[in-house]
Design a protein around this motif. Structure first.
Motif, PDB file in Angstrom:
ATOM      1  N   LEU A 111       0.867  -1.169  -0.298  1.00 46.27           N
ATOM      2  CA  LEU A 111       0.111   0.076   0.091  1.00 46.27           C
ATOM      3  C   LEU A 111       0.946   1.254   0.172  1.00 46.27           C
ATOM      4  CD1 LEU A 111      -2.753  -1.181   2.499  1.00 46.27           C
ATOM      5  CD2 LEU A 111      -2.797  -0.928   0.037  1.00 46.27           C
ATOM      6  N   GLN A 147      -6.631   7.118   3.707  1.00 43.81           N
ATOM      7  CA  GLN A 147      -7.386   6.080   3.010  1.00 43.81           C
ATOM      8  C   GLN A 147      -8.269   5.143   4.115  1.00 43.81           C
ATOM      9  OE1 GLN A 147      -6.683   5.299  -0.785  1.00 43.81           O
ATOM     10  NE2 GLN A 147      -6.275   7.300  -0.324  1.00 43.81           N
ATOM     11  N   LEU A 149      -9.261   1.433   4.514  1.00 43.31           N
ATOM     12  CA  LEU A 149      -8.977   0.215   4.208  1.00 43.31           C
ATOM     13  C   LEU A 149     -10.133  -0.895   4.533  1.00 43.31           C
ATOM     14  CD1 LEU A 149      -6.626  -1.896   3.455  1.00 43.31           C
ATOM     15  CD2 LEU A 149      -6.220  -2.216   5.961  1.00 43.31           C
ATOM     16  N   ALA A 165      -2.882  -0.614  10.142  1.00 46.04           N
ATOM     17  CA  ALA A 165      -3.350   0.379   9.632  1.00 46.04           C
ATOM     18  C   ALA A 165      -3.735   1.589  10.405  1.00 46.04           C
ATOM     19  CB  ALA A 165      -4.846  -0.311   8.614  1.00 46.04           C
ATOM     20  N   MET A 170      -5.284   5.027   9.339  1.00 51.22           N
ATOM     21  CA  MET A 170      -6.491   4.735   8.147  1.00 51.22           C
ATOM     22  C   MET A 170      -7.428   4.515   8.902  1.00 51.22           C
ATOM     23  SD  MET A 170      -4.307   2.190   5.790  1.00 51.22           S
ATOM     24  CE  MET A 170      -5.344   2.266   4.301  1.00 51.22           C
ATOM     25  N   CYS A 201     -14.474   1.616   0.305  1.00 52.79           N
ATOM     26  CA  CYS A 201     -12.928   1.311   0.674  1.00 52.79           C
ATOM     27  C   CYS A 201     -12.026   1.749  -0.661  1.00 52.79           C
ATOM     28  CB  CYS A 201     -12.785  -0.102   0.662  1.00 52.79           C
ATOM     29  SG  CYS A 201     -13.684  -0.870   2.095  1.00 52.79           S
ATOM     30  N   ALA A 203      -8.831   0.594  -0.535  1.00 52.19           N
ATOM     31  CA  ALA A 203      -8.079  -0.680  -0.679  1.00 52.19           C
ATOM     32  C   ALA A 203      -8.849  -1.703  -0.123  1.00 52.19           C
ATOM     33  CB  ALA A 203      -6.668  -0.644  -0.129  1.00 52.19           C
TER      34      ALA A 203
END
Length: 330
Positions: A111, A147, A149, A165, A170, A201, A203
């Motif tokens: 990532l 982001q 996840l 994360a 995240m 999401c 990712a």
């Protein structure tokens, strides 16, 4: 504490990875043997049939039966290649984890590569191209911490990934068979709402094992529900994601990309090199392909050895085993 001496066999090349130094982790007096994958060398069939403990990753109709086994221990998390109907009634099936730290590092590295393009910046600057020079128009990068996840499944791997994360800032969303209430999880969905989950999401990490219920779970409809710039990562089992649907989505750039570590075809003893799919993923520039390496570290091997040794010790002392997937029948 008194213990019963056991005959322990390491079956095949996969199990052999955990063999070196194993005796140092168990009590003296046990018999430890190494058997080939084919079980066709003199005496191997009998040793397999009379072992108290089989350490291996497969059991199928073409193989002899482990008739005396009290423990069949996979040195891995996945046991989809072990036909449990062929185990004797008195036999426990157990597995190993210990790979979650390694896989979490792999996922975070994959990532981060999308947001911190160090390799490209280095390559460009060696050619006197200041591509990511601060202040230059078009040089702005994105940040991983902004982001969301998504985690499909919330087992050992996903929970460890969630920890990493959150440390990066995240948001964490989860789709799971059973309800999830966890301090690391911001939102959760049931698996029957997978399409709704996917659309939230940036990712998505798939870490589910392969079962009758998970095969093809992430299908064309589910992939179509993803954001057009989202990335899909598979570190579970290849067939959990529909092979053709994933290839077509990447080929037509319907999603932002994929990171694939678990595949649809694997090497065999007679074919040590092969393409990982019937489709030409290698021709696509929006997929990162790795050879089922995400959990394969020295730390993983050590932790799995310790689990194997722990269960051998417990079995020899008549104690309750750990990581049990199937208890003795009757």
């Amino acid at each position: 504490m008194p213990h019963t001496a056991l005959k322990i066999v390491f079956h095949g090349q996969n199990a052999a990875n955990f063999r070196q130094g194993f005796e140092a982790l168990i009590a003296p007096g046990h018999q430890v043997l190494d058997l080939s994958d084919a079980l066709n060398l003199p005496g191997e069939r009998e040793q397999f049939e009379t072992a108290d403990v089989v350490i291996g990753v497969q059991l199928n109709e073409s193989m002899p039966r482990p008739l005396q086994a009290r423990l069949f221990h996979a040195p891995a998390a996945g046991t989809d290649a072990i036909n449990t109907t062929l185990l004797p009634a008195q036999c426990t099936l157990a597995n190993c984890f210990g790979h979650e730290n390694a896989i979490a590092e792999y996922i975070m590295a994959a990532l981060l590569m999308r947001h911190v393009p160090l390799a490209q910046a280095d390559e460009d600057l060696r050619q006197q191209r200041w591509t990511f020079f601060a202040g230059r128009p078009g040089a702005l990068r994105t940040e991983l911490g902004e982001q969301t996840l998504g985690l499909v499944g919330f087992g050992h791997i996903a929970q460890t990934v969630a920890e990493r994360a959150k440390a990066m800032g995240m948001r964490v969303h989860v789709a799971n068979r059973s309800p999830v209430a966890h301090p690391l999880v911001d939102r959760s969905w049931a698996l029957d709402a997978l399409d709704d989950f996917m659309g939230t999401c940036d990712a998505v990490v798939v870490s589910l094992p392969l079962t009758d219920n998970t095969q093809g779970l992430v299908d064309a409809s589910t992939i179509a529900a993803m954001r057009p710039d989202a990335v899909l990562l598979n570190v579970g089992r290849g067939a959990v994601i529909d092979e053709k649907a994933l290839y077509e989505a990447l080929r037509h750039r319907r999603i932002g990309g994929a990171v694939i570590d678990t595949w649809y075809r694997y090497p065999t003893p007679t074919q040590p090199e092969c393409a990982p799919s019937q489709f030409d993923f290698a021709s696509l520039d929006n997929v990162l392909m790795t050879p089922h390496m995400s959990g394969w570290t020295s730390g993983t091997v050590r932790r799995r050895q310790e689990t194997l040794a722990e269960n051998v010790g417990r079995l020899s002392r008549g104690e309750t085993l750990i990581n049990v997937l199937r208890a003795p029948l009757g």
